[in-house]
Write a protein that holds these residues in place. Structure first.
Motif, PDB file in Angstrom:
ATOM      1  N   ALA A 245     -29.644   4.978  14.183  1.00 20.92           N
ATOM      2  CA  ALA A 245     -30.376   5.335  12.961  1.00 20.92           C
ATOM      3  C   ALA A 245     -31.582   6.210  13.286  1.00 20.92           C
ATOM      4  CB  ALA A 245     -30.826   4.074  12.232  1.00 20.92           C
ATOM      5  N   SER A 246     -32.258   5.942  14.392  1.00 17.04           N
ATOM      6  CA  SER A 246     -33.408   6.754  14.803  1.00 17.04           C
ATOM      7  C   SER A 246     -32.963   8.171  15.166  1.00 17.04           C
ATOM      8  CB  SER A 246     -34.111   6.106  15.998  1.00 17.04           C
ATOM      9  OG  SER A 246     -34.595   4.827  15.670  1.00 17.04           O
ATOM     10  N   VAL A 247     -31.834   8.281  15.859  1.00 21.77           N
ATOM     11  CA  VAL A 247     -31.314   9.602  16.236  1.00 21.77           C
ATOM     12  C   VAL A 247     -30.976  10.412  14.990  1.00 21.77           C
ATOM     13  CG1 VAL A 247     -29.360  10.787  17.305  1.00 21.77           C
ATOM     14  CG2 VAL A 247     -30.484   8.891  18.496  1.00 21.77           C
ATOM     15  N   ARG A 248     -30.341   9.769  14.019  1.00 25.02           N
ATOM     16  CA  ARG A 248     -29.988  10.480  12.790  1.00 25.02           C
ATOM     17  C   ARG A 248     -31.234  10.908  12.018  1.00 25.02           C
ATOM     18  NH1 ARG A 248     -24.958   6.527  10.893  1.00 25.02           N
ATOM     19  NH2 ARG A 248     -23.427   7.400  12.366  1.00 25.02           N
ATOM     20  N   THR A 249     -32.246  10.065  12.062  1.00 22.05           N
ATOM     21  CA  THR A 249     -33.501  10.438  11.410  1.00 22.05           C
ATOM     22  C   THR A 249     -34.126  11.648  12.087  1.00 22.05           C
ATOM     23  OG1 THR A 249     -33.913   8.137  10.766  1.00 22.05           O
ATOM     24  CG2 THR A 249     -35.805   9.624  10.772  1.00 22.05           C
ATOM     25  N   LEU A 250     -34.104  11.666  13.409  1.00 21.68           N
ATOM     26  CA  LEU A 250     -34.657  12.800  14.145  1.00 21.68           C
ATOM     27  C   LEU A 250     -33.882  14.088  13.870  1.00 21.68           C
ATOM     28  CD1 LEU A 250     -35.571  11.350  17.664  1.00 21.68           C
ATOM     29  CD2 LEU A 250     -37.128  12.366  15.993  1.00 21.68           C
ATOM     30  N   ARG A 259     -39.826  16.940  16.361  1.00 23.44           N
ATOM     31  CA  ARG A 259     -38.503  16.728  16.955  1.00 23.44           C
ATOM     32  C   ARG A 259     -38.602  16.587  18.476  1.00 23.44           C
ATOM     33  NH1 ARG A 259     -33.683  18.235  14.315  1.00 23.44           N
ATOM     34  NH2 ARG A 259     -32.896  19.066  16.272  1.00 23.44           N
ATOM     35  N   ILE A 260     -39.357  17.468  19.092  1.00 27.54           N
ATOM     36  CA  ILE A 260     -39.493  17.434  20.551  1.00 27.54           C
ATOM     37  C   ILE A 260     -40.133  16.114  20.999  1.00 27.54           C
ATOM     38  CG2 ILE A 260     -40.683  18.473  22.516  1.00 27.54           C
ATOM     39  CD1 ILE A 260     -40.338  21.185  21.116  1.00 27.54           C
ATOM     40  N   LEU A 261     -41.183  15.717  20.280  1.00 29.54           N
ATOM     41  CA  LEU A 261     -41.861  14.461  20.627  1.00 29.54           C
ATOM     42  C   LEU A 261     -40.923  13.269  20.454  1.00 29.54           C
ATOM     43  CD1 LEU A 261     -44.531  13.128  21.445  1.00 29.54           C
ATOM     44  CD2 LEU A 261     -45.103  12.958  19.004  1.00 29.54           C
ATOM     45  N   GLY A 262     -40.156  13.252  19.350  1.00 25.80           N
ATOM     46  CA  GLY A 262     -39.236  12.141  19.096  1.00 25.80           C
ATOM     47  C   GLY A 262     -38.128  12.058  20.130  1.00 25.80           C
TER      48      GLY A 262
END
Length: 419
Positions: A245-250, A259-262
């Motif tokens: 879910a975190s990857v999809r949010t990013l 994006r780079i920070l995430g």
């Protein structure tokens, strides 16, 4: 227990099993009963099995499952009651054999009546202390969940200590920094549980909730990681769902810096987890060779060929101590040690745990009443009963004991002959 839990989850999710209740329910009952017979924590497995039906509003099925689940539970309670009401139970071999802190000799219910079974002088549990215990355990729980999904916080910090602070067990800033990835993993696991609830996958969530409830009622926060270990597959699934879910949010984030920070944070988290796992595995393998076991002449020669995980110098010295007792004592000798079962198996000498009495005079009297012939003051890490309770008893009754052998910091005392 983990295998049984996963088997029950697969049974409830399998379409072929769900097509016929007469296939699903007997299999479910067999797994639930096996789980409870394997571990008392199987109560959570029972509760999750029942809750899974009730949450789907299948009231009759939930009632049937509850009745079936009660069968092994009631049978075990009847067995415990029969033991506790037996003549042998009420005629202990020594005065403190049935003391509530003697966790090997009493039931969980009796042991948990103490505020802290390893510090019985703190007294018995009241409603107030129970509420405080649950609150403190709930506060410690998130980090324990993160550790169960990855590695113990010590293994996150250990690679840095090994590289930059060799020989130091504690480095405050490193130890505190290790909590950050553990907390993030826990947060992702909790997010995954929310996803499971939204997908109406009830059983894993109720199993985790029930298990966490049992864990929070116990007075052993240092044991959380061990108690949560059987839930590792379910926590790992929840963590993976949260991670996805975190990857999809990013992927939906448009700002380049964010994006780079995430992505950097996620890559660092997963890379750190890989390093922590690799270090833990390597450390476990090295522990097999780090300290060779004692090989006294009175033991099976194959003993020296055996290897144990996390066998440190304290255990090697304890081995040598009990081997010395076996060679230099009579068959009717009685040994007081923190590891009485292993002592008996290795030496054939009857063995007891030292009394956990804060009053050194009372502890000395209880040792004399057994009567204990040899007392081992060890350096074992897993418990310090002999150091906290038996050592003061020896100091209080110095005329009654004499030091007869020492292996590094592990000391053997023998009772003096009294006129």
């Amino acid at each position: 227990y983990t295998l049984v839990s996963v088997g029950l989850a697969l049974t409830l999710a399998n379409q072929w099993m769900n097509a016929r209740w007469w296939r699903r329910e007997p299999a479910g009952f067999a797994l639930v009963a096996a789980g409870f017979l394997l571990r008392t924590a199987g109560l959570a497995l029972m509760a999750a099995w029942v809750a899974e039906a009730l949450w789907r509003r299948q009231w009759r099925l939930g009632a049937v499952r509850a009745a079936l689940a009660m069968m092994p539970f009631v049978a075990w309670q009847l067995h415990v009651s029969a033991v506790e009401h037996s003549a042998e139970y009420h005629a202990p071999a020594y005065a403190y054999q049935r003391a509530p802190y003697q966790f090997y000799n009493v039931s969980y219910a009796e042991n948990l009546k103490l505020v802290d079974p390893f510090q019985p002088e703190l007294g018995r549990t009241t409603l107030r202390t129970l509420v405080a215990r649950v609150g403190a355990n709930l506060a410690a729980l998130p980090l324990a969940v993160g550790e169960a999904a990855s590695e113990a916080r010590g293994m996150w910090a250990a690679p840095v200590k090994t590289l930059f602070y060799p020989g130091r067990k504690t480095v405050p800033w490193v130890d505190n920094a290790a909590l950050v990835p553990v907390a993030i993993i826990a947060a992702l696991a909790f997010a995954g549980w929310v996803i499971l609830l939204r997908r109406r996958v009830w059983f894993p969530v109720w199993l985790i909730v029930g298990s966490v409830g049992l864990v929070c009622s116990t007075p052993w926060p240092q044991q959380f990681l061990r108690y949560l270990a059987p839930l590792a597959p379910f926590i790992a699934i929840a963590f993976t769902l949260g991670l996805v879910a975190s990857v999809r949010t990013l992927q939906r984030v448009k700002r380049g810096a964010t994006r780079i920070l995430g992505w950097s944070a996620l890559a660092t988290l997963l890379g750190g987890a890989a390093v922590a796992h690799a270090y833990a595995a390597a450390n476990g393998m090295q522990s097999l060779r780090r300290v060779p076991p004692a090989s006294p002449s009175n033991l099976d020669p194959a003993w020296s060929m055996r290897r144990w995980f996390y066998y440190d110098q304290g255990w090697a010295d304890w081995d040598r101590a009990v081997a010395w007792i076996a060679e230099n004592s009579t068959p009717d000798a009685i040994v007081a040690t923190d590891a009485p079962h292993l002592c008996y198996l290795m030496t054939g000498r009857r063995a007891v745990m030292p009394p956990m009495e804060a009053d050194a005079g009372m502890a000395a009297q209880l040792l004399a009443d057994v009567p204990v012939t040899y007392l081992v003051i060890d350096e074992l890490d897993f418990t310090d009963i002999s150091r906290r309770y038996a050592a003061p008893a020896v100091a209080h009754d110095s005329a009654g004991w004499k030091e007869v052998k020492r292996f590094n910091k592990t000391i053997i005392f023998e009772r003096n002959e009294r006129p």
